[in-house]
Write a protein that holds these residues in place. Structure first.
Motif, PDB file in Angstrom:
ATOM      1  N   VAL A 112       1.155  -1.270  -0.175  1.00 17.37           N
ATOM      2  CA  VAL A 112       0.028   0.281   0.365  1.00 17.37           C
ATOM      3  C   VAL A 112       0.792   0.744  -0.086  1.00 17.37           C
ATOM      4  N   TYR A 113       1.577   1.055   0.797  1.00  9.18           N
ATOM      5  CA  TYR A 113       3.175   2.638   0.788  1.00  9.18           C
ATOM      6  C   TYR A 113       3.870   2.613   0.052  1.00  9.18           C
ATOM      7  N   GLN A 114       3.676   1.189  -0.916  1.00  9.16           N
ATOM      8  CA  GLN A 114       4.713   1.512  -2.491  1.00  9.16           C
ATOM      9  C   GLN A 114       3.413   1.827  -3.369  1.00  9.16           C
ATOM     10  N   GLU A 115       2.507   1.856  -3.659  1.00  8.81           N
ATOM     11  CA  GLU A 115       1.622   2.250  -4.220  1.00  8.81           C
ATOM     12  C   GLU A 115       1.187   3.406  -4.794  1.00  8.81           C
ATOM     13  N   ALA A 116       1.543   4.045  -3.334  1.00  6.54           N
ATOM     14  CA  ALA A 116       1.199   5.457  -2.741  1.00  6.54           C
ATOM     15  C   ALA A 116       1.944   6.317  -3.026  1.00  6.54           C
ATOM     16  N   LYS A 117       3.342   5.411  -3.278  1.00  8.77           N
ATOM     17  CA  LYS A 117       4.386   6.597  -3.722  1.00  8.77           C
ATOM     18  C   LYS A 117       4.737   7.445  -2.363  1.00  8.77           C
ATOM     19  N   ALA A 118       4.694   6.963  -0.896  1.00  9.85           N
ATOM     20  CA  ALA A 118       5.501   6.461  -0.502  1.00  9.85           C
ATOM     21  C   ALA A 118       6.426   6.899   0.304  1.00  9.85           C
ATOM     22  N   PRO A 119       6.974   8.379   1.235  1.00 11.09           N
ATOM     23  CA  PRO A 119       8.189   8.260   1.164  1.00 11.09           C
ATOM     24  C   PRO A 119       8.932   7.207   2.698  1.00 11.09           C
ATOM     25  N   LEU A 120      10.426   6.994   1.986  1.00 10.32           N
ATOM     26  CA  LEU A 120      10.732   5.619   2.300  1.00 10.32           C
ATOM     27  C   LEU A 120      10.699   5.610   3.925  1.00 10.32           C
ATOM     28  N   ASP A 121      10.748   6.702   4.378  1.00  7.24           N
ATOM     29  CA  ASP A 121      11.396   6.438   5.475  1.00  7.24           C
ATOM     30  C   ASP A 121       9.479   6.325   6.470  1.00  7.24           C
ATOM     31  N   ARG A 122       8.500   6.356   5.690  1.00  9.09           N
ATOM     32  CA  ARG A 122       7.808   6.108   6.197  1.00  9.09           C
ATOM     33  C   ARG A 122       6.829   4.332   6.903  1.00  9.09           C
ATOM     34  N   TYR A 123       8.046   3.656   6.154  1.00 13.94           N
ATOM     35  CA  TYR A 123       7.606   1.879   6.500  1.00 13.94           C
ATOM     36  C   TYR A 123       8.762   1.274   6.126  1.00 13.94           C
ATOM     37  N   CYS A 124      10.098   1.862   5.841  1.00 17.50           N
ATOM     38  CA  CYS A 124      10.923   0.888   5.499  1.00 17.50           C
ATOM     39  C   CYS A 124      12.397   0.813   5.942  1.00 17.50           C
TER      40      CYS A 124
END
Length: 369
Positions: free
Chosen positions: A350-362
């Motif tokens: 879900v984070y990847q599909e939303a192109k979220a900043p990496l530091d939000r989940y990784c």
């Protein structure tokens, strides 16, 4: 109406009481004795358990009036959540539901869905939304779930708890738990986060009414950039009422893949999750959306099963779907940190599909790595 429920739960048998967190484990022979009972009087051992666990006096009362005995399901599910409706009377910036559309099943289909959930073996059912208590069929849905022998938890913003019809229903047919979301310790921050003037006042009215009625309450402290300065006050608020609480600081993208919710994050209040070591999503737990589509959880909604056409038999495919969705794929394939990753694969997707900043989940993007 029953006051106790005797039910299979995964590999065990339990005796539970709506409105109480206590449960008694039943040996298989005791459960089978209750299931086969033909006499009206409760056995002496059951009378003793009810008295010691809940202060419930069963002497001189008919067994069938007190105890609902659930049958075992071949599907083996123990818990489920059901979104009655995605509509809400708040407009919170952080809400993962995104577009809060008012749509859902009509009563005949909803009635059939609740029977399907019961037939899957579910003992604990979470009713959520949107805001479930503004759903026009909430009273009927809750009443039937209770009658079917489900231990019901309600996730709510509390704005409709003081409504006489709702309060009377929940007092007469007590839920297992009511979890209220707390969006701030003052009207300024609470109303600002929900983008509804008067929301804090409605929340307090509902909380006070439910607390006075002795309903089982706890709080979900939602900490965002709007109210992070009141985090200590929110904890003190819960303590003042003597209510247990959990804190939620991680904001996720919407179920439609939108990243607009991420701006509400309060970075200084993020709490490291435990390493993800798997979960029971899709195997002993499932989620149902307002249209009767069953998925492994609220996040992993891919390959959902249309329960209104497949019936309970459709759930037999959910375990395989869960296993496939949990595989590390895409940007997570071969990751050297996968053994200590704190995020399940559906959530990372879900984070990847939303192109979220990496530091939000990784963990690759954080100094802690």
């Amino acid at each position: 109406m029953h006051e106790l429920i005797a039910a299979p739960y995964l590999d065990n048998h339990l005796l539970v009481r709506p409105g109480s967190p206590k449960a008694a484990r039943l040996p298989t022979l005791r459960y089978e004795e209750l299931r086969a009972q033909t006499t009206s009087a409760a056995p002496a051992w059951l009378t003793d358990v009810a008295r010691h666990a809940w202060g419930l006096e069963m002497s001189g009362r008919e067994l069938r009036e007190i105890v609902l005995v659930r049958t075992r399901s071949p599907y083996g599910y123990g818990r489920a959540s059901y979104e009655l409706n995605l509509g809400c009377n708040y407009d919170c910036e952080h809400c993962y539901l995104g577009l809060k559309q008012f749509a859902g099943l009509d009563w005949p289909e909803r009635e059939r869905l609740l029977h399907t959930i019961r037939d899957a073996g579910v003992l604990w059912l979470q009713l959520t939304g949107g805001e479930p208590m503004i759903d026009k069929l909430f009273p009927e849905t809750y009443q039937l779930a209770y009658e079917l022998g489900l231990m019901v938890e309600i996730l709510t913003n509390g704005s409709r708890l003081a409504a006489p019809k709702n309060l009377a229903l929940l007092t007469r047919r007590r839920p297992n738990r009511i979890t209220l979301s707390l969006y701030g310790a003052t009207a300024e921050s609470y109303d600002g986060l929900t983008r509804r003037r008067g929301a804090f006042r409605m929340f307090l009215k509902g909380l006070e009414a439910a607390h006075a009625a002795g309903l089982p309450l706890d709080l979900a402290l939602i900490i965002t950039r709007h109210n992070a300065h009141e985090a200590d006050q929110m904890r003190a608020f819960a303590d003042r009422y003597g209510l247990p609480y959990r804190e939620y600081t991680h904001m996720s993208p919407t179920i439609y893949g939108g990243a607009e919710t991420l701006a509400s994050q309060a970075p200084d209040h993020l709490i490291d999750r435990e390493p993800f070591n798997g979960c029971n999503a899709g195997h002993t737990f499932f989620h149902v959306d307002p249209h009767g589509m069953a998925s492994i959880c609220k996040v992993g909604r891919d390959n959902a099963i249309p329960l209104m056409t497949t019936g309970v038999e459709g759930l037999s495919r959910l375990g395989g779907i869960a296993d496939s969705l949990m595989l590390r794929t895409g940007g997570c394939t071969g990751c050297q940190l996968s053994g200590t990753c704190r995020v399940c694969r559906p959530l990372a997707k879900v984070y990847q599909e939303a192109k979220a900043p990496l530091d939000r989940y990784c963990q690759h993007a954080t100094p802690r790595s």
